[in-house]
Design an enzyme around this catalytic site. Structure first.
Site, PDB file in Angstrom:
ATOM      1  N   SER A   1     -17.000 -15.528  55.628  1.00 45.21           N
ATOM      2  CA  SER A   1     -17.238 -15.259  54.216  1.00 45.21           C
ATOM      3  C   SER A   1     -18.160 -16.334  53.630  1.00 45.21           C
ATOM      4  CB  SER A   1     -15.906 -15.140  53.476  1.00 45.21           C
ATOM      5  OG  SER A   1     -16.070 -14.498  52.226  1.00 45.21           O
TER       6      SER A   1
ATOM      7  N   ASP B   1     -15.770  -3.457  55.846  1.00 45.26           N
ATOM      8  CA  ASP B   1     -15.705  -4.600  54.927  1.00 45.26           C
ATOM      9  C   ASP B   1     -16.332  -4.163  53.608  1.00 45.26           C
ATOM     10  OD1 ASP B   1     -15.802  -6.966  53.548  1.00 45.26           O
ATOM     11  OD2 ASP B   1     -16.683  -8.130  55.181  1.00 45.26           O
TER      12      ASP B   1
ATOM     13  N   HIS C   1     -12.715  -7.192  56.004  1.00 46.73           N
ATOM     14  CA  HIS C   1     -13.370  -8.481  55.837  1.00 46.73           C
ATOM     15  C   HIS C   1     -12.914  -9.506  56.871  1.00 46.73           C
ATOM     16  CE1 HIS C   1     -15.721 -11.418  53.782  1.00 46.73           C
ATOM     17  NE2 HIS C   1     -14.695 -12.144  53.380  1.00 46.73           N
TER      18      HIS C   1
END
Length: 605
Positions: free
Chosen positions: A211, A327, A358
């Site tokens: 991320s 995601d 994710h």
């Protein structure tokens, strides 16, 4: 007796040689192996320090220093061993703001309307020195690496200010890599002058993270810093425009309705309290507030400066990317666009995709081979491996299927047209013969999932293929050309590609039926950088891509194209009642199908 004496001498010599044998990395089948002498974490050396950067973003007249920690095997101190580095940087290590009511923007208003100011929050910093993070250490230190972490600008014990994609967030990890190569200064204290040298470093660095932590490796790589040999970004945000906007539309990341770039700034701003007032005034309330433009959603210089695709020219690092096709937070286009550019530039590059949401790094074997090749210099031929590794539906994440590339080289564009059927389902066919216009009424009260399953509703239009007689493999970017009009000067446009019938049952997931999605602002039909109000009743044509995907649609299913307006998990939510009319003659969807039209015809006829 003499023979026994000779045996004892040989034994003692062998024992002495064995006792003096130094621990060092070793490799098998092209992968770094766990070294017995590096395993004992109680013998690791753990220290923290501050690396001086080339910028001052907190306005105190001094160059910002980044807080760094180092975890290394004892042998780097006692035996003069030098090792490569696995490095992860993050804005999250010192804690984040809580989800205070009002932290997010209120999305219930007309498109383009002036919004009520959201609540602004402060982060209470957590975390004690000298350990910033324990991530990566148990994976890589035993395999012959040194692990380094740093808190990004304006977070934890690092100086400066968050900029959420600004230049300092690229230059900060660059400074750390420069220090690891002897080109920047490190200090024992935040304010002190006693220097620290990275005498145990080979200078070869690999970065990874998930991320935001996966964004920073790419940010560092775009500086072209010498010594950053390889990066493995996992679900990275590669463009803040693509994270908070979609084809001109103000669109939230999934699960964070009403989030925007200034919200993320507040969420991570855990740095020195006495600097926050300056940072908020200069960065959040000026740079971000003036650039983010929630009124139009247009792409501008502010967003261009936070799009790493625009900064890739200096990049030299070998790239292994990882992303999930489902995601809906950091969407798969973020990795797709960077991987495509890296290939174009001739950089060593591979991509790993899975079918989940994710996060989710590549299998350890892939990561190990990547870092072994580019950090230790072992010629394991990883650059000759297949470029794309995709976890097929229902397979284990550790068992991806290799493909020559992504998109699948055998995928060919197949254009499908719409045949009327509203308020029930129309048809998705290979010939364009419809002169019909069909209308839907916007109402955010209905979720996309419920609209896709509805047999009869005027809040969406849906068009379905024939039932598939064979599996159909989609790989790459689907794109839609839509000709539509609105009853108001602005309208949300949401598009889902789904498989039907909808999966039911206790274990059913929404991702079982969503193939891909896309969103757009019809006001940007001519340009992403300049929108214009729609004339009610006038038709406009717009073409845009949906999110990349690689999915095998099973026989017995139908492919459905659903067009609706407000998507209550992603878009602004205006008062229900706006009418969106679609001209079927000017609307089509193009799918990347492995085997092309022959495969589609075979599966549907």
């Amino acid at each position: 007796m003499k023979k026994i004496h000779q045996f004892l001498i040989i034994f003692l010599i062998a024992f002495t040689i064995s006792a003096q044998e130094k621990s060092k990395p070793f490799f098998k089948d092209g992968e770094a192996q766990i070294v017995e002498g590096f395993k004992d974490s109680s013998k690791w050396i753990r220290t923290d320090l501050w690396v001086e950067t080339t910028f001052d973003t907190d306005g105190d007249g001094k160059l910002d220093r980044m807080h760094v920690d180092v975890t290394r095997p004892l042998q780097t101190e006692t035996e003069g061993l030098k090792l490569p580095i696995v490095y992860e940087s993050s804005p999250y290590y010192a804690g984040t703001a809580s989800d205070t009511p009002g932290l997010f923007w209120d999305v219930k208003h007309e498109i383009g309307a002036k919004e009520k100011q959201r609540t602004r929050v402060e982060v209470v910093r957590r975390g004690k020195r000298p350990i910033i993070s324990n991530s990566q250490v148990r994976t890589w230190v035993p395999r012959g690496y040194i692990v380094v972490h740093s808190s990004s600008p304006g977070t934890g014990l690092s100086d400066g200010s968050p900029t959420v994609g600004g230049d300092n967030e690229s230059l900060a990890p660059k400074a750390v890599i420069d220090w690891l190569n002897g080109r920047a200064k490190g200090y024992t204290e935040r304010e002190g002058n006693k220097e620290v040298k990275a005498y145990w470093s080979t200078g070869k660095v690999g970065m990874t993270g998930t991320s935001y932590n996966g964004t920073i490796p790419l940010a560092a790589a775009t500086t072209g810093v010498k010594g950053l040999e390889a990066i493995i970004p996992v679900a990275p945000n590669t463009s803040y425009y693509h994270y908070y906007r979609s084809n001109g539309l103000v669109r939230s990341p999934g699960g964070y309705l009403g989030e925007d770039i200034d919200v993320l700034y507040d969420y991570i701003h855990s740095g020195k309290e006495e600097n926050r007032s300056h940072n908020n005034k200069v960065i959040r309330d000026t740079e971000l507030a003036n650039g983010m433009d929630r009124q139009t959603g247009d792409y501008n210089d502010f967003w261009a400066g936070r799009d790493y695709l625009n900064d890739m020219k200096p990049m030299k690092a070998a790239l292994l990317m990882s992303h999930g096709f489902n995601d809906w937070n950091v969407m798969p286009e973020h990795s797709y666009r960077i991987y495509a550019k890296a290939k174009e530039m001739g950089l060593p590059s591979q991509i790993f995709y899975h079918q989940n949401g994710h996060g989710g790094p590549p299998p350890m074997k892939m990561m190990n081979r990547w870092f072994t090749r580019y950090l230790h210099g072992v010629q394991n031929n990883v650059e000759k491996d297949d470029r794309a590794w995709i976890v097929r539906e229902n397979d284990k994440r550790t068992q991806p299927t290799p493909y020559r590339d992504y998109p699948n080289p055998a995928a060919k564009p197949v254009t499908l047209y719409l045949e009327s059927g509203a308020p029930k389902a129309g048809k998705l066919i290979t010939t364009n013969s419809s002169n019909t216009k069909e209308t839907l009424v916007d109402n955010y009260s209905f979720s996309g999932e419920s609209l896709a399953q509805a047999e009869n509703t005027n809040h969406r239009l849906i068009y379905v293929s024939e039932v598939l007689k064979e599996d159909l493999h989609i790989s790459g970017l689907s794109s839609i050309t839509i000709k539509a009009s609105s009853s108001k000067p602005a309208v949300n446009l949401s598009v889902w590609l789904v498989s039907l019938p909808w999966t039911k049952g206790r274990r059913a997931k929404i991702t079982d039926n969503i193939i891909t999605r896309g969103w757009a602002d019809l006001q940007n039909h001519k340009s992403l950088t300049k929108s214009a109000p729609l004339k009610p009743g006038k038709f406009y044509e717009m073409t845009f891509d949906l999110q990349p995907d690689d999915q095998i649609i099973k026989k017995g299913q139908q492919i459905g194209l659903m067009i609706f307006s407000s998507d209550n998990n992603f878009t602004l939510l205006p008062e229900p009642g706006t009418e969106l009319t679609v001209d079927l003659n000017g609307t089509s969807i193009t799918l990347p199908i492995v085997g092309g039209k022959n495969a589609f015809d075979k599966a549907t006829k």
